[in-house]
Design a protein around this motif. Structure first.
Motif, PDB file in Angstrom:
ATOM      1  N   ARG A  81       0.824  -1.212   0.000  1.00  0.00           N
ATOM      2  CA  ARG A  81       0.000   0.000   0.000  1.00  0.00           C
ATOM      3  C   ARG A  81       0.857   1.262   0.000  1.00  0.00           C
ATOM      4  NH1 ARG A  81      -3.110  -2.039   5.097  1.00  0.00           N
ATOM      5  NH2 ARG A  81      -2.543  -3.917   3.969  1.00  0.00           N
ATOM      6  N   GLU A 110       1.555   1.739  -3.508  1.00  0.00           N
ATOM      7  CA  GLU A 110       0.357   2.287  -4.167  1.00  0.00           C
ATOM      8  C   GLU A 110       0.283   3.797  -3.973  1.00  0.00           C
ATOM      9  OE1 GLU A 110      -2.929  -1.253  -4.165  1.00  0.00           O
ATOM     10  OE2 GLU A 110      -2.714  -0.200  -2.268  1.00  0.00           O
ATOM     11  N   THR A 164      -6.134  -0.596  -2.737  1.00  0.00           N
ATOM     12  CA  THR A 164      -6.030   0.107  -4.018  1.00  0.00           C
ATOM     13  C   THR A 164      -7.197   1.078  -4.167  1.00  0.00           C
ATOM     14  OG1 THR A 164      -5.213  -2.005  -4.884  1.00  0.00           O
ATOM     15  CG2 THR A 164      -5.592  -0.233  -6.478  1.00  0.00           C
TER      16      THR A 164
HETATM   17  C1  LIG Z   1      -1.942  -7.209  -0.491  1.00  0.00           C
HETATM   18  C2  LIG Z   1      -2.283  -6.469  -1.695  1.00  0.00           C
HETATM   19  C3  LIG Z   1      -2.011  -5.094  -1.811  1.00  0.00           C
HETATM   20  C4  LIG Z   1      -1.427  -4.278  -0.670  1.00  0.00           C
HETATM   21  O1  LIG Z   1      -0.229  -4.789  -0.184  1.00  0.00           O
HETATM   22  P1  LIG Z   1       0.145  -4.700   1.375  1.00  0.00           P
HETATM   23  O2  LIG Z   1       1.547  -5.252   1.412  1.00  0.00           O
HETATM   24  O3  LIG Z   1      -0.834  -5.525   2.128  1.00  0.00           O
HETATM   25  O4  LIG Z   1       0.103  -3.268   1.759  1.00  0.00           O
HETATM   26  C5  LIG Z   1      -2.347  -4.484  -2.999  1.00  0.00           C
HETATM   27  N1  LIG Z   1      -2.922  -5.153  -4.004  1.00  0.00           N
HETATM   28  C6  LIG Z   1      -3.201  -6.484  -3.920  1.00  0.00           C
HETATM   29  C7  LIG Z   1      -3.826  -7.199  -5.068  1.00  0.00           C
HETATM   30  C8  LIG Z   1      -2.888  -7.177  -2.762  1.00  0.00           C
HETATM   31  O5  LIG Z   1      -3.185  -8.483  -2.680  1.00  0.00           O
END
Ligand SMILES: *Cc1c(COP(=O)(O)O)cnc(C)c1O
Length: 448
Positions: A96, A99, A122
Motif C-alpha cells: 500500500r 500504491e 487500491t
Molecule cells: C496485499 C495487496 C495489496 C497491498 O499490499 P500490502 O503489502 O498488504 O500493503 C495491494 N494489491 C493487492 C492485489 C494485494 O493483494
C-alpha cells in the motif's frame, strides 16, 4: 512431491472448547480481535505470514543499513530486473506504500481508474487522490461455479463504457490485478493483458499491473493458455509484465517476505516523479521504509517465487485443500484460485439474511469448532454490495502441511453438519468508516 523439510518449528496449541467460546465472545465475534496464540490454524491471510527459506534467512545477515546507496538495494534492483524486467525500482514499506507513491504520482481529483477488481487498499488509495475506482470484472466473475480458465480477466468493454462517460482525458491510469485477489484469486490471461495494453494505448493512459501475485498468475497461464504451455513460469511472468509501464508489488505476497514492497517501472519520467513522493512518504529511494536486511530477504524471495519447485508446491497446497473440501460436498468457489479457498457461506446458511452476516457466522463457527481462523468477504466486509457471501481460507506460504489441512477439513465438515442450528449476528458497535468495519466492529448473536 514434497518440496521442503523443516529447519525451525513453532509450537501451536488448540485451546479447549470453553476457552474458544470465551475468546470469541471477548473478541466481539470478530476474529481480528483474537490473540494469535489462541488460534490453532491461522488462515486469516497469506500476506507476510509465510515461512522464509534458509537462503532468505542467510540473506538477512548480508543486509546493509546505509541510508543511501546500500548494496542491498542494488541486489533488489538486479532481482527486479531479472525476474520482472523493470530497470527502475523504488522500495516501500509494503504494497500500500507503493500504491501511495505510484498512484499519488499519476492521479488527480476527478480522475477515473478502471481495474479488473480493485483490492481494498487500491480502492482506498484511488479515492484518497479524489479519483473514482471502477471495477471491470468479466461477466461470470462472481459466478461461484463457472468453469472458466481466467475468471480474473479485465473487461475492456466495461472499461470502455466508463471512459465514454467521463472522457479519455480523465482516465490517466488503467490497472490490472494479477491474480485478481478480490475475485477469489482468479488468474488473468496474457491474451487479456495484451488487450488491456492496447486499450491503455488507445486512451493514452499509463498501464499498471498490480503484481502482488504475479508468480501464481504465471503458473495458471502455463497451465491454461496454450501458447505458453511449454514455457517456464519465470519466462511467462516476465512476458506478462512486459506489457505494463509499471508495477506495484507487495513483498508480503510473491516476494515471499514478511514485509516490504516496491514500485518498478520502465518509464524514466514516471520514476523521477515517484522518487519525490517516495521521499515524502516512505524514505530515501534506496531504502523506502524498509530495513536493508528485509530488502535482501525480498530480493531472494522474488527469485524463489518463479522457480518451478516453489510455485508448483504452492498451488498444489491450495488446490489440495480445495479438492478435499469439494470431495466432502462443501460448497466452495471453483475453480480454486492462487492463494486461498473460498467457502460459499450463502449456501451453508440459506435461512440467514445477508443483514445477519452469514459469512461472519461461518467464520465464528470455524473458530468455535476447530480453532481455525478465516476471514469474511461478504456483506460484513463489503456493506451495500451484492457480492456473494464468501469466507476466505488463505494459505500462508510454506507454512502448513497435510495434517493441518485435514484438521481444517474436519472443522469445516462439522460446521456444515451444524449449519441448520446456527443463529445470525448483528453489529454491536459501528466504526466510523463502514468500508473498514470488518477489521474492528464488534458483533453479537441474534437469537431467534
Ligand atoms: C496485499 C495487496 C495489496 C497491498 O499490499 P500490502 O503489502 O498488504 O500493503 C495491494 N494489491 C493487492 C492485489 C494485494 O493483494
Amino acid at each position: 512431491m514434497v518440496a521442503y523439510k523443516s529447519k525451525a518449528v513453532e509450537r501451536i496449541r488448540l485451546p479447549g472448547r470453553d476457552e474458544r467460546e470465551r475468546a470469541l465472545e471477548e473478541a466481539g465475534y470478530n476474529v481480528f480481535a483474537l490473540a494469535a496464540d489462541d488460534v490453532y490454524i491461522d488462515l486469516l491471510t497469506d500476506s507476510g505470514t509465510g515461512a522464509m527459506s534458509d537462503e532468505q534467512w542467510a540473506a538477512l545477515h548480508r543486509g546493509d543499513e546505509s541510508y543511501a546507496g546500500s548494496p542491498s538495494f542494488e541486489r533488489l534492483e538486479s532481482a527486479v530486473a531479472d525476474v520482472m524486467g523493470f530497470p527502475y525500482v523504488i522500495p516501500a514499506h509494503q504494497g500500500r506504500g507503493a500504491e501511495n507513491v505510484l498512484y499519488g504520482s499519476i492521479l488527480s481529483e476527478g480522475d477515473v481508474v478502471p481495474n479488473n477488481t480493485h483490492f481494498d487498499t487500491t480502492r482506498a488509495h484511488v479515492a484518497n487522490q479524489g479519483a473514482e475506482a471502477v471495477d471491470c470484472p468479466i461477466e461470470g466473475a462472481h459466478d461461484l461455479s463457472a468453469a472458466e480458465s481466467f475468471k480474473g480477466n479485465f473487461s475492456v468493454e466495461r472499461a470502455r463504457e466508463a471512459v465514454s462517460e467521463v472522457g479519455a482525458e480523465n482516465v490517466p491510469l488503467v490497472i490490472s490485478t494479477i491474480t485478481n485477489n478480490s475475485t477469489a484469486g482468479q488468474p488473468v490471461s496474457i491474451e487479456n493483458t495484451r488487450r488491456v495494453r492496447a486499450f491503455a494505448d488507445e486512451i493514452d493512459a499509463t498501464f499498471v499491473i498490480d503484481a502482488c501475485r504475479f508468480a501464481e498468475n504465471a503458473f495458471f497461464v502455463r497451465e491454461r493458455e496454450d501458447e505458453y504451455a511449454e514455457m517456464s513460469v519465470a519466462d511467462i511472468a516476465r512476458e506478462q509484465l512486459e506489457y505494463a509501464d509499471a508495477v506495484v508489488m507487495s513483498g508480503k505476497k510473491d516476494g515471499l517476505a514478511n514485509t516490504g514492497g516496491f514500485v518498478a517501472t520502465r518509464d524514466e519520467a514516471l520514476f523521477e516523479r515517484c522518487k519525490s513522493r517516495a521521499i515524502l512518504y516512505e524514505g530515501f529511494p534506496t531504502y523506502g521504509g524498509m530495513a536493508g536486511r528485509d530488502i535482501e530477504a525480498m530480493a531472494v524471495g522474488l527469485r524463489e517465487a518463479v522457480t518451478d519447485a516453489y510455485i508448483e508446491d504452492r498451488i498444489e497446497q491450495v488446490r489440495t485443500l480445495g479438492s478435499m473440501l469439494e470431495e466432502a460436498d462443501i460448497p466452495t468457489y471453483t475453480p480454486v484460485g492462487g492463494h486461498a479457498v473460498y467457502l460459499d457461506a450463502g449456501s451453508f446458511y440459506p435461512h440467514l439474511d445477508s443483514s445477519e452476516f452469514p459469512g461472519q457466522v461461518l467464520v465464528c463457527e470455524l473458530y468455535r469448532e476447530g480453532g481455525v481462523r478465516g476471514v469474511e468477504l461478504g456483506s460484513f466486509a463489503f456493506p451495500d454490495s451484492d457480492r456473494p457471501e464468501l469466507v476466505r481460507l488463505a494459505i500462508p506460504r510454506r507454512t502448513y502441511h497435510q495434517e493441518h489441512f485435514e484438521h481444517v477439513l474436519e472443522t469445516v465438515k462439522r460446521a456444515y453438519e451444524n449449519r441448520d442450528t446456527v443463529d445470525g449476528l448483528r453489529l454491536a458497535t459501528e466504526p466510523e468508516i463502514p468500508e473498514l468495519r470488518h477489521f474492528t466492529a464488534e458483533l453479537e448473536p441474534v437469537s431467534r
